[in-house]
Structures are given as C-alpha cells and as structure tokens.
Design a protein around this motif. Structure first.
Motif, short mmCIF file in Angstrom:
data_model
loop_
_atom_site.label_atom_id
_atom_site.label_comp_id
_atom_site.label_asym_id
_atom_site.label_seq_id
_atom_site.Cartn_x
_atom_site.Cartn_y
_atom_site.Cartn_z
N TYR A 1 0.84 -1.20 0.00
CA TYR A 1 0.00 0.00 0.00
C TYR A 1 0.88 1.25 0.00
O TYR A 1 1.85 1.34 0.77
CB TYR A 1 -0.91 0.01 1.23
CG TYR A 1 -1.76 -1.24 1.34
CD1 TYR A 1 -2.89 -1.42 0.54
CD2 TYR A 1 -1.42 -2.26 2.25
CE1 TYR A 1 -3.67 -2.57 0.64
CE2 TYR A 1 -2.19 -3.41 2.35
CZ TYR A 1 -3.30 -3.55 1.54
OH TYR A 1 -4.06 -4.70 1.64
N PRO A 2 0.55 2.24 -0.82
CA PRO A 2 1.38 3.46 -0.88
C PRO A 2 1.36 4.26 0.41
O PRO A 2 2.30 5.01 0.68
CB PRO A 2 0.77 4.25 -2.04
CG PRO A 2 -0.61 3.70 -2.19
CD PRO A 2 -0.55 2.26 -1.79
N ASP A 3 0.30 4.12 1.21
CA ASP A 3 0.21 4.85 2.48
C ASP A 3 0.45 3.92 3.67
O ASP A 3 -0.06 4.13 4.76
CB ASP A 3 -1.15 5.53 2.62
CG ASP A 3 -2.31 4.54 2.52
OD1 ASP A 3 -2.08 3.37 2.13
OD2 ASP A 3 -3.45 4.94 2.83
N GLU B 1 -0.40 -3.45 8.52
CA GLU B 1 -0.68 -3.84 7.14
C GLU B 1 0.01 -5.16 6.78
O GLU B 1 1.06 -5.51 7.33
CB GLU B 1 -0.23 -2.75 6.16
CG GLU B 1 -0.96 -1.41 6.30
CD GLU B 1 -0.29 -0.48 7.29
OE1 GLU B 1 -0.67 0.70 7.34
OE2 GLU B 1 0.60 -0.94 8.04
N THR B 2 -0.61 -5.86 5.85
CA THR B 2 0.02 -7.05 5.27
C THR B 2 0.90 -6.64 4.09
O THR B 2 0.77 -5.53 3.56
CB THR B 2 -1.06 -8.05 4.78
OG1 THR B 2 -1.90 -7.39 3.82
CG2 THR B 2 -1.90 -8.54 5.95
N ASP B 3 1.79 -7.54 3.69
CA ASP B 3 2.70 -7.27 2.57
C ASP B 3 3.45 -5.95 2.77
O ASP B 3 3.54 -5.11 1.87
CB ASP B 3 1.94 -7.26 1.24
CG ASP B 3 1.31 -8.61 0.92
OD1 ASP B 3 1.86 -9.63 1.36
OD2 ASP B 3 0.26 -8.63 0.25
N CYS B 4 3.98 -5.76 3.97
CA CYS B 4 4.73 -4.53 4.30
C CYS B 4 6.21 -4.80 4.10
O CYS B 4 6.80 -5.70 4.72
CB CYS B 4 4.46 -4.11 5.74
SG CYS B 4 5.52 -2.77 6.35
N GLY B 5 6.84 -4.02 3.25
CA GLY B 5 8.26 -4.20 2.96
C GLY B 5 9.14 -3.96 4.17
O GLY B 5 10.19 -4.61 4.33
#
Length: 371
Positions: free
Chosen positions: A332-334, A340-344
């Motif tokens: 997600y850009p924000d 959040e899931t899939d957080c770098g």
C-alpha cells in the motif's frame, strides 16, 4: 531596491492582570437599574489584550515578515545565555549586555514557547550600564526543538552540529530516546553526532552492537569516559571550529564532558538519583560557551521525555534511513508499517535487514509514545 515594508497587527497580552469573573445571575431588572451609558454592555472578557500595528520588513520565504528597527540605534549581537532575569547578548566587538526583550517580539512568536533562545542572532538597543533591549530576532538557520504542552520549545538556534549524549550505564542507555534526537536533528537541519559517555562503567565489547548499528547507518559515534579520559581527544577534534549543542537525558554527563574538554569551564555537575537511577538536573538554562581550541558549544538542560515538534507520523519513516530501500516493497502506498500485510519494512525486520530496536523506536514515535 530595498525590501518592501508592511504593517503587522499583533496582540500584546498585558502582564499581571487577572481576568474578571463574569456574573451569571444578571436579570433584565439588574441591567435596567445598572447605570450603563448608552452603547455600553456587560462583558466577562476583560481587558486582557491590546493590539498594536507595527512595521515589518518582507523577508525570504523562510523568514516571512520581521520587525523593522531603527538601525542607527540598534546593534547586531548573539544570545549567549537565557535566564529568568533576562538574556546575555554579545555584540560584534565582544562586549556583553544584559538584555530584556521587547513585548512585541514575544507577540510575533506567540506560537512558540520560546521567543528568544541561546544562539539567536538579534538586533538590540543598548541602554545604560551594559544593559539593553532586544528589538528583533533574525531568521534562524537551524533549530533543535521539542514539543512541550502543544507548543514548540526551541532549545537552541543557529548551530551546525548536535552532540547527542547517552550513557552506557547509570542512567541506562535508551536507544528510543536517541532515535528521537536523531529525528529532531534532521527536522531542524543540524548534523548529528552520537556520544556514548561513561564507558568506564561498561565493557566496551558490550557496547559494540549499538556502536556498530549507528555507525553502519552513517552516524558518527564516539565513546568517552570523563574518569579515564578515554575518547576525549577524539571528541575535541570533532567539536573543533564547530558550533555544537549538547543534549541528552539528565545525568548522562554533559557538563562533565565539557569540563573534561576544557577544564577552565568549571561547570556544575551532579549525580544520578539512587532510587530511580534517573539523572538530576544540574544545568538549568542553555548557555553558549566559547572553546579555547576553536568553536562554540551550548550546554542544555537534560530531559527525561522528548516530544517531537512539527513531525507528522507519516513523515517519520523518511528520517529512518534504513527504511528507504524497502518502502517500495510495501503493498500500500500509504503503509504505516504497523498492521498492514505485505509490508516491505516488516519483511526487512523479519529478515534481519532492519534492526528490531530501531523498528520499535519507529513504532513508538508514530504512536505518540514519549520516552
């Protein structure tokens, strides 16, 4: 062509005047019997403020409008120290004056807790017996600030380096407080330098992980001991010909460091509380001190909590340099890098590419927790 002058309307708050209590039991009969002249009315506001129109000079986009002063009567100077009784200002010729500040200067800086701070460049008007009045504060090139009760508390202005002092023990090292100072230095456009003091109280090998962490992030780290003198020569070289503010938790030994760097300063030092292991305040005001080996330092009062000023939660990630390569991997850009899931960022923490300690600091800062 000279700078364009404009009129500024400012509110000047009257000193030592209590707000009158408003009576809530007025009736129409009371109003008819009260000898009010035509056009008068009962009010509970009181006469707490008055307004004045002053002339301001249009500055650049950073400084905005500044007070127009009579240059034939005023002299430029630098604020060396701030005390309850006033300000010590040094003129360009080295003479020092004990000054008060014009009320209108405080009014223009009404959104700040501190209108005049150590390090400020000012225009002041000498009066009598080495006294004077500060008529204007020039635009600041850099600041170290914190938030106090919703207002900006500027600790120092116009320095180019901040020495963030922590102790290896007594009081214990707080990486989360250290990270807050690093963010505040970046916000105020001041180069950071980390000093881990009281190295004699810890095994140097035990300090290597924290030293290595911040060194790999690109921060200069120096380890010192005022007891053995370890690291003092290197620190002296890092401060030479620079203007540096010392800041950190109470009790970490800032004044002792300065005494070790230049024994002639003879600054008062204190001990750590035996019960809480927290530092006691020995420096009560910011002071700009000249170093005999070149440069200036500002010794500031220690703090136990450091709230960030002018920093929104979504901006904090930008001040954690190790986050930059991994933000692009967030779904997600924000992304706030919390739930959040899939957080770098969280993926990088799990893989050991970002320190868990630093990530915890980030979470505490964005959550608004104070250290």
């Amino acid at each position: 062509m000279g700078k364009r002058k404009q009129k500024i309307r400012v509110a000047l708050r009257k000193n030592r005047q209590k707000k009158p209590r408003r009576q809530n039991d007025f009736t129409h009969e009371d109003l008819e019997d009260s000898n009010l002249a035509h056009g008068e009315r009962v009010s509970g506001k009181g006469d707490l403020t008055r307004h004045r129109t002053i002339i301001g000079v249009e500055g650049d986009e950073n400084s905005g409008l500044t007070i127009d002063v009579d240059m034939s009567q005023c002299r430029p100077g630098r604020v060396l120290s701030v005390h309850r009784s006033g300000f010590i200002v040094q003129a360009e010729n080295g003479e020092r004056y004990e000054c008060v500040v014009r009320n209108v200067v405080r009014a223009i800086a009404s959104d700040q807790r501190t209108a005049v701070v150590a390090g400020d460049q000012v225009m002041f008007q000498p009066t009598v017996n080495d006294q004077g009045v500060i008529e204007r504060v020039e635009a600041r090139t850099s600041t170290l600030s914190r938030e106090v009760r919703g207002q900006e508390h500027v600790l120092v202005a116009n320095v180019d380096q901040v020495l963030i002092v922590a102790s290896s023990a007594d009081p214990p090292l707080k990486p989360s407080l250290l990270d807050r100072y690093l963010v505040s230095a970046a916000v105020g456009d001041i180069a950071p330098l980390i000093c881990i003091n009281k190295a004699d109280l810890s095994n140097l090998a035990a300090l290597q992980p924290i030293i290595g962490l911040y060194s790999q992030l690109g921060y200069k780290v120096v380890t010192t001991s005022t007891v053995s003198g370890y690291g003092i020569p290197r620190l002296r070289e890092l401060l030479r010909n620079r203007e540096t503010v010392l800041t950190g938790q109470s009790g970490v030994g800032k004044s002792s460091l300065l005494n070790a760097l230049q024994p002639g300063l003879k600054l008062r030092t204190g001990e750590v509380s035996g019960d809480s292991r927290k530092g006691k305040h020995t420096t009560t005001s910011a002071n700009l001190l000249e170093l005999n080996f070149g440069g200036w330092v500002v010794d500031t009062p220690g703090v136990r909590q450091f709230g960030l000023w002018d920093t929104f939660p979504e901006e904090v990630e930008g001040y954690f340099v190790e986050f930059h390569p991994f933000v692009r991997n967030c779904r997600y850009p924000d992304c706030t890098h919390t739930h959040e899931t899939d957080c770098g960022i969280k993926q990088a923490v799990a893989r050991g590419l970002i320190s868990e300690c630093r990530f915890e600091s980030y979470q505490r800062i964005t959550a608004g927790d104070l250290v």
